[in-house]
Design a protein around this motif. Sequence first.
Motif, mmCIF file in Angstrom:
data_model
loop_
_atom_site.group_PDB
_atom_site.id
_atom_site.type_symbol
_atom_site.label_atom_id
_atom_site.label_comp_id
_atom_site.label_asym_id
_atom_site.label_seq_id
_atom_site.Cartn_x
_atom_site.Cartn_y
_atom_site.Cartn_z
ATOM 1 N N SER A 1 -55.248 -91.865 -30.023
ATOM 2 C CA SER A 1 -55.418 -93.160 -29.341
ATOM 3 C C SER A 1 -54.497 -94.203 -29.966
ATOM 4 O O SER A 1 -53.815 -94.957 -29.261
ATOM 5 C CB SER A 1 -56.873 -93.625 -29.429
ATOM 6 N N TYR A 2 -54.470 -94.224 -31.281
ATOM 7 C CA TYR A 2 -53.620 -95.177 -32.000
ATOM 8 C C TYR A 2 -52.139 -94.904 -31.730
ATOM 9 O O TYR A 2 -51.374 -95.813 -31.390
ATOM 10 C CB TYR A 2 -53.917 -95.092 -33.498
ATOM 11 N N ALA A 3 -51.735 -93.644 -31.882
ATOM 12 C CA ALA A 3 -50.317 -93.281 -31.737
ATOM 13 C C ALA A 3 -49.813 -93.571 -30.323
ATOM 14 O O ALA A 3 -48.742 -94.167 -30.147
ATOM 15 C CB ALA A 3 -50.122 -91.805 -32.078
ATOM 16 N N TRP A 4 -50.572 -93.154 -29.321
ATOM 17 C CA TRP A 4 -50.142 -93.414 -27.942
ATOM 18 C C TRP A 4 -50.223 -94.887 -27.604
ATOM 19 O O TRP A 4 -49.421 -95.394 -26.816
ATOM 20 C CB TRP A 4 -50.931 -92.546 -26.958
ATOM 21 N N GLY A 5 -51.156 -95.598 -28.234
ATOM 22 C CA GLY A 5 -51.196 -97.051 -28.073
ATOM 23 C C GLY A 5 -49.895 -97.689 -28.546
ATOM 24 O O GLY A 5 -49.353 -98.586 -27.895
ATOM 25 N N LEU A 6 -49.371 -97.220 -29.672
ATOM 26 C CA LEU A 6 -48.080 -97.733 -30.152
ATOM 27 C C LEU A 6 -46.990 -97.526 -29.099
ATOM 28 O O LEU A 6 -46.181 -98.417 -28.843
ATOM 29 C CB LEU A 6 -47.664 -97.036 -31.451
ATOM 30 N N VAL A 7 -46.983 -96.343 -28.486
ATOM 31 C CA VAL A 7 -45.956 -96.020 -27.491
ATOM 32 C C VAL A 7 -46.083 -96.916 -26.260
ATOM 33 O O VAL A 7 -45.094 -97.470 -25.777
ATOM 34 C CB VAL A 7 -46.046 -94.527 -27.083
ATOM 35 N N PHE A 8 -47.301 -97.063 -25.758
ATOM 36 C CA PHE A 8 -47.496 -97.790 -24.498
ATOM 37 C C PHE A 8 -47.522 -99.306 -24.646
ATOM 38 O O PHE A 8 -47.327 -100.022 -23.663
ATOM 39 C CB PHE A 8 -48.768 -97.318 -23.803
ATOM 40 N N LEU A 9 -47.725 -99.811 -25.854
ATOM 41 C CA LEU A 9 -47.840 -101.261 -26.043
ATOM 42 C C LEU A 9 -46.595 -101.903 -26.650
ATOM 43 O O LEU A 9 -46.552 -103.114 -26.815
ATOM 44 C CB LEU A 9 -49.054 -101.569 -26.939
ATOM 45 N N ASN A 10 -45.582 -101.093 -26.981
ATOM 46 C CA ASN A 10 -44.378 -101.623 -27.637
ATOM 47 C C ASN A 10 -43.122 -101.099 -26.957
ATOM 48 O O ASN A 10 -43.146 -100.055 -26.310
ATOM 49 C CB ASN A 10 -44.369 -101.227 -29.116
ATOM 50 N N GLU A 11 -42.033 -101.826 -27.143
ATOM 51 C CA GLU A 11 -40.759 -101.455 -26.526
ATOM 52 C C GLU A 11 -39.895 -100.577 -27.424
ATOM 53 O O GLU A 11 -39.127 -99.766 -26.944
ATOM 54 C CB GLU A 11 -39.962 -102.715 -26.153
ATOM 55 N N SER B 1 -46.451 -93.099 -40.820
ATOM 56 C CA SER B 1 -45.590 -94.194 -40.397
ATOM 57 C C SER B 1 -45.771 -94.501 -38.910
ATOM 58 O O SER B 1 -45.663 -93.604 -38.067
ATOM 59 C CB SER B 1 -44.135 -93.802 -40.669
ATOM 60 N N ASP B 2 -46.016 -95.781 -38.613
ATOM 61 C CA ASP B 2 -46.111 -96.205 -37.210
ATOM 62 C C ASP B 2 -44.805 -95.911 -36.475
ATOM 63 O O ASP B 2 -44.816 -95.475 -35.322
ATOM 64 C CB ASP B 2 -46.427 -97.704 -37.108
ATOM 65 N N ALA B 3 -43.678 -96.133 -37.130
ATOM 66 C CA ALA B 3 -42.379 -95.886 -36.492
ATOM 67 C C ALA B 3 -42.218 -94.400 -36.176
ATOM 68 O O ALA B 3 -41.734 -94.046 -35.088
ATOM 69 C CB ALA B 3 -41.239 -96.381 -37.381
ATOM 70 N N ASP B 4 -42.617 -93.534 -37.099
ATOM 71 C CA ASP B 4 -42.555 -92.089 -36.836
ATOM 72 C C ASP B 4 -43.421 -91.713 -35.643
ATOM 73 O O ASP B 4 -43.029 -90.905 -34.801
ATOM 74 C CB ASP B 4 -43.003 -91.281 -38.061
ATOM 75 N N MET B 5 -44.615 -92.283 -35.581
ATOM 76 C CA MET B 5 -45.505 -92.000 -34.449
ATOM 77 C C MET B 5 -44.877 -92.461 -33.139
ATOM 78 O O MET B 5 -44.851 -91.722 -32.157
ATOM 79 C CB MET B 5 -46.865 -92.685 -34.633
ATOM 80 N N PHE B 6 -44.366 -93.673 -33.141
ATOM 81 C CA PHE B 6 -43.760 -94.228 -31.930
ATOM 82 C C PHE B 6 -42.600 -93.350 -31.466
ATOM 83 O O PHE B 6 -42.506 -92.981 -30.291
ATOM 84 C CB PHE B 6 -43.276 -95.659 -32.174
ATOM 85 N N GLU B 7 -41.714 -93.006 -32.393
ATOM 86 C CA GLU B 7 -40.539 -92.207 -32.046
ATOM 87 C C GLU B 7 -40.934 -90.805 -31.571
ATOM 88 O O GLU B 7 -40.423 -90.308 -30.575
ATOM 89 C CB GLU B 7 -39.581 -92.092 -33.250
ATOM 90 N N TYR B 8 -41.838 -90.171 -32.290
ATOM 91 C CA TYR B 8 -42.220 -88.791 -31.964
ATOM 92 C C TYR B 8 -42.933 -88.722 -30.606
ATOM 93 O O TYR B 8 -42.553 -87.937 -29.738
ATOM 94 C CB TYR B 8 -43.098 -88.195 -33.062
ATOM 95 N N TYR B 9 -43.962 -89.526 -30.441
ATOM 96 C CA TYR B 9 -44.735 -89.431 -29.195
ATOM 97 C C TYR B 9 -43.979 -90.045 -28.024
ATOM 98 O O TYR B 9 -44.073 -89.559 -26.899
ATOM 99 C CB TYR B 9 -46.130 -90.020 -29.363
ATOM 100 N N GLY B 10 -43.203 -91.077 -28.284
ATOM 101 C CA GLY B 10 -42.379 -91.669 -27.231
ATOM 102 C C GLY B 10 -41.394 -90.654 -26.672
ATOM 103 O O GLY B 10 -41.133 -90.602 -25.458
ATOM 104 N N ALA B 11 -40.854 -89.801 -27.543
ATOM 105 C CA ALA B 11 -39.892 -88.767 -27.099
ATOM 106 C C ALA B 11 -40.571 -87.724 -26.214
ATOM 107 O O ALA B 11 -39.909 -87.065 -25.433
ATOM 108 C CB ALA B 11 -39.262 -88.104 -28.326
ATOM 109 N N GLN B 12 -41.891 -87.586 -26.318
ATOM 110 C CA GLN B 12 -42.615 -86.619 -25.485
ATOM 111 C C GLN B 12 -42.646 -87.051 -24.018
ATOM 112 O O GLN B 12 -42.885 -86.226 -23.134
ATOM 113 C CB GLN B 12 -44.055 -86.442 -25.976
ATOM 114 N N LEU B 13 -42.403 -88.313 -23.767
ATOM 115 C CA LEU B 13 -42.450 -88.835 -22.397
ATOM 116 C C LEU B 13 -41.176 -88.581 -21.623
ATOM 117 O O LEU B 13 -41.148 -88.679 -20.400
ATOM 118 C CB LEU B 13 -42.725 -90.351 -22.415
ATOM 119 N N ILE B 14 -40.099 -88.271 -22.339
ATOM 120 C CA ILE B 14 -38.796 -88.119 -21.690
ATOM 121 C C ILE B 14 -38.701 -86.785 -20.984
ATOM 122 O O ILE B 14 -39.160 -85.784 -21.417
ATOM 123 C CB ILE B 14 -37.655 -88.257 -22.723
#
Length: 158
Positions: A37-47, A145-158
Amino acid sequence: MMIKAQVNDVVNWIIKKSEDDGQPVTPKKLQKMLYYSYAWGLVFLNESSNELDNKLFDTQFEAWVHGPVVPSIYRQFKSYGYGPIDKNIEYPHFDEETTKILNDVWEAYGHLNGDQLEYVTHQELPWRKKREGKQPGSPSDEKLSDADMFEYYGAQLI
């Protein structure tokens, strides 16, 4: 910084949702659902990973042996051991965006049990990176790391 919810409210939402779906949640599953929930929240709530000011809730996860853990939540539910958490609660009230993120995470991961979720987190970069060089059973309080979470899970959307 925008914080959408309190961690304990998200905990209560996960417990109530699992109960409603007939899948009682164990402390291990709770931790992993909280993490996703936290990790995907980072992805969906930030640019971008450069500005992670928006969070579903404010906490830090540590790279424990069994996967990502919030120590205070661990202590709160430790007495349940490997058994289901039996706690009579109501759904907390969240805004539409928060509810959507929580429901999306539940759809993606809610069918898995705690051991399955542990296995999945152990394959993923944010946890693995903080466990590098550590023995499999050795304790760790390394913060994910929040940045690691954002980068890793954000890349799953591509």
